[in-house]
Design a protein around this motif. Structure first.
Motif, PDB file in Angstrom:
ATOM      1  N   LEU A   1       0.814  -1.221   0.000  1.00 31.68           N
ATOM      2  CA  LEU A   1       0.000   0.000   0.000  1.00 31.68           C
ATOM      3  C   LEU A   1       0.846   1.269   0.000  1.00 31.68           C
ATOM      4  O   LEU A   1       0.306   2.379  -0.138  1.00 31.68           O
ATOM      5  CB  LEU A   1      -0.919   0.014   1.232  1.00 31.68           C
ATOM      6  CG  LEU A   1      -1.972  -1.093   1.317  1.00 31.68           C
ATOM      7  CD1 LEU A   1      -2.677  -1.047   2.673  1.00 31.68           C
ATOM      8  CD2 LEU A   1      -2.987  -0.964   0.187  1.00 31.68           C
TER       9      LEU A   1
ATOM     10  N   ARG B   1     -10.011   1.971   4.592  1.00 33.50           N
ATOM     11  CA  ARG B   1      -9.685   0.555   4.834  1.00 33.50           C
ATOM     12  C   ARG B   1     -10.017   0.133   6.264  1.00 33.50           C
ATOM     13  O   ARG B   1     -10.180  -1.049   6.535  1.00 33.50           O
ATOM     14  CB  ARG B   1      -8.212   0.299   4.519  1.00 33.50           C
ATOM     15  CG  ARG B   1      -7.927   0.279   3.025  1.00 33.50           C
ATOM     16  CD  ARG B   1      -6.452   0.048   2.735  1.00 33.50           C
ATOM     17  NE  ARG B   1      -6.238  -0.260   1.326  1.00 33.50           N
ATOM     18  CZ  ARG B   1      -6.164   0.660   0.365  1.00 33.50           C
ATOM     19  NH1 ARG B   1      -6.274   1.952   0.672  1.00 33.50           N
ATOM     20  NH2 ARG B   1      -5.991   0.303  -0.897  1.00 33.50           N
TER      21      ARG B   1
ATOM     22  N   THR C   1      -8.294   6.364   3.714  1.00 39.57           N
ATOM     23  CA  THR C   1      -8.719   5.676   2.486  1.00 39.57           C
ATOM     24  C   THR C   1      -9.866   4.692   2.720  1.00 39.57           C
ATOM     25  O   THR C   1     -10.275   3.989   1.789  1.00 39.57           O
ATOM     26  CB  THR C   1      -7.530   4.917   1.854  1.00 39.57           C
ATOM     27  OG1 THR C   1      -6.998   3.982   2.815  1.00 39.57           O
ATOM     28  CG2 THR C   1      -6.435   5.879   1.425  1.00 39.57           C
TER      29      THR C   1
ATOM     30  N   MET D   1      -4.627   4.519   6.318  1.00 42.90           N
ATOM     31  CA  MET D   1      -5.618   3.430   6.249  1.00 42.90           C
ATOM     32  C   MET D   1      -7.005   3.967   6.594  1.00 42.90           C
ATOM     33  O   MET D   1      -8.010   3.602   5.967  1.00 42.90           O
ATOM     34  CB  MET D   1      -5.242   2.297   7.209  1.00 42.90           C
ATOM     35  CG  MET D   1      -4.025   1.495   6.805  1.00 42.90           C
ATOM     36  SD  MET D   1      -3.778   0.046   7.868  1.00 42.90           S
ATOM     37  CE  MET D   1      -5.126  -1.017   7.313  1.00 42.90           C
TER      38      MET D   1
END
Length: 695
Positions: free
Chosen positions: A442, A483, A481, A478
């Protein structure tokens, strides 16, 4: 109902090893969550001279009233032997002394460490009848088929009835998992509410520390902090090393003579090798020590695995180890979590409450608040990232959160080292993603996004790659975005390291320009929100208004009706000066921006929370004397006040809870306890739930 006005429930069994303490703990948590002042009483103490009753010690930490240990005990077995009738009179008197301070009382019957009468259950039933306490009967299902469990329950219920007591529920404990439903079906014919709990090996497994005590052993080698790991199985390593390795199991303890150098070295190396089970420990028996060369080799390997050394021969060592039963005592965190999870998963709260005539006064105790945090988080599980995956406290909190089903978790850190340490601690990370921020696939995506976010500050792509490899920035990306739903950090990192990425990436919600915080201060009968005690050093009037509005919203999310007091050394117009004027201006801004919010200020702390003072200083205010959200004029005042209340009044401080950010992110104290981390993750999950629901 007893004369004191308190209501009670009596947990009783008719034999040992029923797991009655598991049931008692689960019922106590329910009582604490239901509300009011909850106490515990032990009619007959199992403790001997100079020893404390470890079950009472365990349960007292979950009570919401502060009653001394000694006052929560009725009589001893010796007193029952001497005069059973007089003992009951003393038990009743001492119970009422406890009940005077309580709304609900959990009464935990005797433990069959002695025989007080031809039927100890009958004696417990006599006590229950005298206390007007309905009985929840705990029956052992281990090694019994469903018909036998039903037959035992029928006999015991008849015994209870003959003593003029009543059974309101039956818990069949320690069922073979595949027979649990059959046991439950059989008990439906008893005429009372029944529940069945499956056998949980962890609850009866001894820790390595308990084995050390039972064997009078010494710690030859290893990490002493790992002595709290439970040994789920015992094996005598009497065969060749390769055949021992074939038979190893997770959390097993292996017994071997100290002169079996091949076995010792094989086990130490297998325990650190990939693909082999993680042992609980090794026990070297026979009163010998390894050969000096082997000793030097073992110490050079520096194994963390606990290795004990005892004087007993192989047979006696194996006999003692296999018969040592683990206790669920005050420090048995994994056992406590396992017991609570077992009750939550198999006993319906609604059904149990339906059987008990409980007091539920309108107060909020710390236990209620913490219970509701976990319950609300579990109602809609969210995904939380913990960037400090290498810290033991984070790993232990992860274990508790997973066992209780509070959140889905991702840990950051080196996967090999994180999983190895978790395995050493006896923690299963099978359902947890562990991501290395320095090597993740990532990184490129996050670097591109971060470069775009910070290009106005001159951020370059190469620099961004380095930045997002930092644990705090990677976790924040994280969250940014999508996630994960939330992030909790700060056990290792400073507040600045945790919050800086949030300022740069997550940013604030529309209409609020100030990131601030609140602490939930759990007092004996209520929960208050204190803000800001952790983030903004010297807020302006505009920032103070932001803090007040954000704190009111945070309080409401967590079930606290917001009545906001902006604090000062002056109440109303009694004082003057720039500090008072700042609070006056902030109060007016709050009224303009949130005209439906009940707010008062400037106001002194005593006038804000004490009705008698408010009646004199602000008699017409609907906030004074009843404030639930207290806003301090600066960080110096707020931080010192929350710590003073925490230490002097014995309040539980939960926080800081960050507010004003677009997405849920919370900061831990570097001195955070495992319980603090668990609560903060639950809070973050609830914030994420509300964000998704548009609140």
């Amino acid at each position: 109902m007893t004369g004191s006005g308190a209501r009670s429930v009596y947990i009783a069994s008719a034999e040992g090893d029923t797991g009655k303490s598991t049931v008692a703990l689960g019922v106590l948590e329910l009582l604490a969550a239901t509300g009011g002042r909850v106490g515990v009483f032990r009619p007959i103490s199992r403790s001997e001279a100079g020893e404390r009753d470890y079950i009472l010690d365990l349960l007292l930490q979950f009570c919401s009233v502060d009653i001394p240990y000694e006052e929560c005990i009725g009589v001893t077995y010796d007193e029952v032997h001497a005069d059973p009738d007089a003992a009951i009179g003393e038990i009743v008197a001492r119970y009422h002394a406890v009940a005077e301070h309580c709304d609900n009382v959990l009464v935990v019957g005797s433990d069959y460490t002695d025989v007080a009468s031809p039927s100890e259950l009958s004696y417990n039933a006599r006590i229950a009848a005298n206390l007007s306490s309905p009985i929840i009967l705990v029956v052992k299902a281990l090694d019994r088929d469903p018909a036998e469990v039903k037959a035992v329950a029928d006999v015991l219920m008849a015994d209870i009835k003959s003593s003029h007591a009543s059974t309101v529920g039956i818990v069949a404990n320690r069922c073979r998992p595949h027979r649990r439903t059959d046991v439950l079906d059989a008990l439906r014919d008893t005429g009372v509410q029944a529940w069945a709990l499956p056998e949980e090996p962890l609850l009866t497994a001894p820790t390595m520390a308990e084995l050390r005590e039972a064997l009078d052993a010494t710690l030859y080698s290893g990490d002493e902090t790992l002595l709290d790991r439970e040994a789920l199985d015992v094996m005598v390593g009497g065969m060749t090393a390769e055949h021992i390795l074939e038979r190893l199991g997770e959390s097993m303890v292996v017994i071997a003579p100290a002169d079996r150098s091949d076995v010792l070295l094989a086990l130490v190396n297998a325990n650190s090798a990939a693909g082999f089970p993680q042992l609980a420990g090794i026990i070297l028996n026979g009163g010998l020590r390894p050969h000096p060369m082997i000793d030097g080799l073992v110490r050079g390997l520096r194994p963390t695995l606990p290795i004990l050394n005892c004087e007993h021969g192989t047979f006696e060592t194996a006999r003692i180890a296999s018969h040592t039963r683990g206790r669920m005592a005050t420090g048995s965190v994994r056992k406590i979590d396992a017991a609570l999870t077992l009750m939550e998963q198999n006993v319906s709260q609604a059904e149990l409450v339906g059987q008990l005539d409980l007091h539920a006064p309108e107060v909020m105790t710390p236990q209620m608040f913490e219970y509701q945090l976990l319950a609300q988080a579990k109602s809609d599980v969210q995904h939380i990232v913990l960037p400090e995956g290498g810290d033991d406290r984070i790993l232990r909190a992860t274990d508790r959160l997973l066992r209780r089903g509070v959140a889905k978790l991702t840990l950051l850190g080196n996967p090999d080292s994180v999983r190895r340490r978790a395995s050493e601690l006896g923690i299963d990370l099978a359902d947890v993603d562990v991501i290395d921020p320095t090597e993740s696939e990532l990184i490129d995506e996050f670097a591109d996004a971060y470069t775009e976010l910070r290009k106005h500050k001159g951020m370059t792509r190469d620099r961004a790659v380095q930045v997002v490899r930092d644990e705090s920035y990677f976790g924040t990306m994280m969250l940014h975005t999508g996630r994960v739903d939330g992030m909790v950090s700060g056990a290792v990192h400073t507040t600045a390291q945790t919050i800086r990425p949030a300022f740069e990436i997550i940013k604030t919600v529309p209409g609020v320009s100030t990131v601030s915080s609140v602490f939930f201060m759990c007092l004996a009968d209520k929960v208050l929100a204190y803000g800001d005690c952790a983030v903004v050093p010297d807020p302006t009037a505009e920032e103070l208004a932001d803090i007040a509005i954000s704190s009111a919203k945070t309080a409401e999310v967590f079930g606290i009706e917001p009545r906001v007091a902006l604090l000062s050394y002056s109440t109303g117009g009694s004082g003057s000066g720039k500090d008072v004027e700042k609070v006056q201006q902030a109060t007016e801004l709050v009224r303009e921006r949130a005209d439906d919010l009940r707010v008062e200020g400037p106001i002194q702390y005593d006038a804000a929370v004490e009705p008698s003072v408010a009646a004199t200083k602000m008699p017409d205010s609907d906030v004074a004397g009843r404030a639930t959200v207290l806003i301090f004029p600066d960080l110096n005042t707020g931080n010192n006040t929350y710590k003073a209340v925490q230490r002097s009044a014995g309040a539980i401080a939960i926080g800081p809870v960050l507010q004003g950010l677009n997405k849920p992110m919370n900061d831990l104290s570097r001195g955070a306890l495992v319980s603090d981390i668990v609560n903060t993750v639950a809070i973050t999950a609830i914030q994420a739930q509300n964000l998704k629901n548009g609140k």
